[in-house]
Enzyme design. Structure first.
Site, short mmCIF file in Angstrom:
data_model
loop_
_atom_site.label_atom_id
_atom_site.label_comp_id
_atom_site.label_asym_id
_atom_site.label_seq_id
_atom_site.Cartn_x
_atom_site.Cartn_y
_atom_site.Cartn_z
N HIS A 39 0.86 -1.16 0.00
CA HIS A 39 0.00 0.00 0.00
C HIS A 39 0.90 1.22 0.00
O HIS A 39 1.56 1.49 1.01
CB HIS A 39 -0.89 0.04 1.24
CG HIS A 39 -1.85 -1.10 1.34
ND1 HIS A 39 -1.58 -2.25 2.04
CD2 HIS A 39 -3.08 -1.24 0.82
CE1 HIS A 39 -2.64 -3.06 1.96
NE2 HIS A 39 -3.56 -2.46 1.23
N TYR A 85 -4.71 3.84 2.01
CA TYR A 85 -5.86 4.59 2.49
C TYR A 85 -5.45 5.89 3.17
O TYR A 85 -6.14 6.89 3.09
CB TYR A 85 -6.65 3.77 3.52
CG TYR A 85 -7.54 2.73 2.93
CD1 TYR A 85 -8.83 3.04 2.52
CD2 TYR A 85 -7.12 1.41 2.80
CE1 TYR A 85 -9.68 2.09 2.00
CE2 TYR A 85 -7.95 0.44 2.27
CZ TYR A 85 -9.23 0.78 1.87
OH TYR A 85 -10.05 -0.16 1.35
N SER A 116 -6.26 2.68 -6.85
CA SER A 116 -6.57 2.93 -5.45
C SER A 116 -6.88 1.62 -4.73
O SER A 116 -7.21 0.62 -5.35
CB SER A 116 -7.79 3.85 -5.33
OG SER A 116 -8.98 3.13 -5.65
N ASP A 117 -6.82 1.69 -3.42
CA ASP A 117 -7.37 0.61 -2.62
C ASP A 117 -8.89 0.77 -2.66
O ASP A 117 -9.42 1.78 -3.12
CB ASP A 117 -6.83 0.68 -1.19
CG ASP A 117 -6.81 -0.68 -0.52
OD1 ASP A 117 -7.60 -1.57 -0.91
OD2 ASP A 117 -6.00 -0.88 0.41
N TRP A 118 -9.61 -0.21 -2.18
CA TRP A 118 -11.06 -0.25 -2.30
C TRP A 118 -11.74 0.88 -1.53
O TRP A 118 -11.43 1.12 -0.38
CB TRP A 118 -11.58 -1.61 -1.86
CG TRP A 118 -11.32 -2.60 -2.94
CD1 TRP A 118 -10.11 -3.14 -3.26
CD2 TRP A 118 -12.24 -3.09 -3.88
NE1 TRP A 118 -10.23 -3.94 -4.35
CE2 TRP A 118 -11.53 -3.94 -4.76
CE3 TRP A 118 -13.59 -2.90 -4.08
CZ2 TRP A 118 -12.15 -4.59 -5.81
CZ3 TRP A 118 -14.20 -3.56 -5.13
CH2 TRP A 118 -13.48 -4.39 -5.98
#
Length: 185
Positions: A39, A85, A116-118
């Site tokens: 991430h 995030y 992107s992350d979710w």
């Protein structure tokens, strides 16, 4: 102990982690599977991860939090990078041209997909203009923000071409060779 995602990391040592990640990525991508490094970046706690800001000076950011990504990306050229995030110095990772354009693209030469992350993207137009290529998953609010930006002339066709081009390249990069099916996965 606050991270909660330590199972996803190879090591706390950024150089060791980067070397292991680079080797892993090369192995995965030999099978025509696109590896995604995540991430990106300074993701080290789960509590309020969508709101917390990792306030870090640039030297510490580069030497501790970015070093493993730099090694992995330069040595293996992964297909994708996923943003974290959290915020860094108050700015969401998916909205940071410093991270996505200046460091990732310009300094490290990353040419893959930035995603992107979710449900991490809140401002579609800002993220797109900052270098994000794909907001995961599909979100009408994010899409409408981009469409409104297009209508208002806040984003130009060449910027859209880059984002869409990266999606097409990503799709093409992971295709099996002609006549081959990914049965080795």
């Amino acid at each position: 102990p606050l991270c909660g995602r330590n199972f996803e990391y190879f090591s706390e040592d950024p150089c060791l982690s980067g070397k292991i990640a680079a080797s892993y990525i090369r192995g995965v991508e030999k099978k025509n599977v696109g590896a995604c490094v995540k991430h990106f970046a300074a993701n080290n706690q789960e509590t309020d991860r969508s709101f917390v800001s990792a306030d870090v000076d640039e030297r510490t950011l580069r030497e501790i939090y970015l070093k493993s990504f730099e090694i992995a990306i330069k040595e293996s050229k992964p297909s994708a990078v996923m943003t974290a995030y959290n915020r860094i110095n108050g700015l969401k990772c998916s909205e940071s041209p410093f991270l996505l354009k200046k460091i990732l693209r310009d300094e490290w030469g990353f040419d893959g997909l930035i995603m992107s992350d979710w449900i991490e993207v809140k401002k579609g137009l800002t993220s797109l203009k900052s270098g994000l290529n794909l907001a995961m998953p599909f979100d009408k609010k994010v899409r409408n923000d981009v469409l409104e930006g297009i209508k208002q002339g806040k984003i130009k066709e060449p910027e859209l071409d880059v984002a869409i081009g990266k999606l097409i390249e990503f799709s093409d990069r992971a295709k099996p060779e002609k006549g081959e099916y990914n049965r080795n996965i």
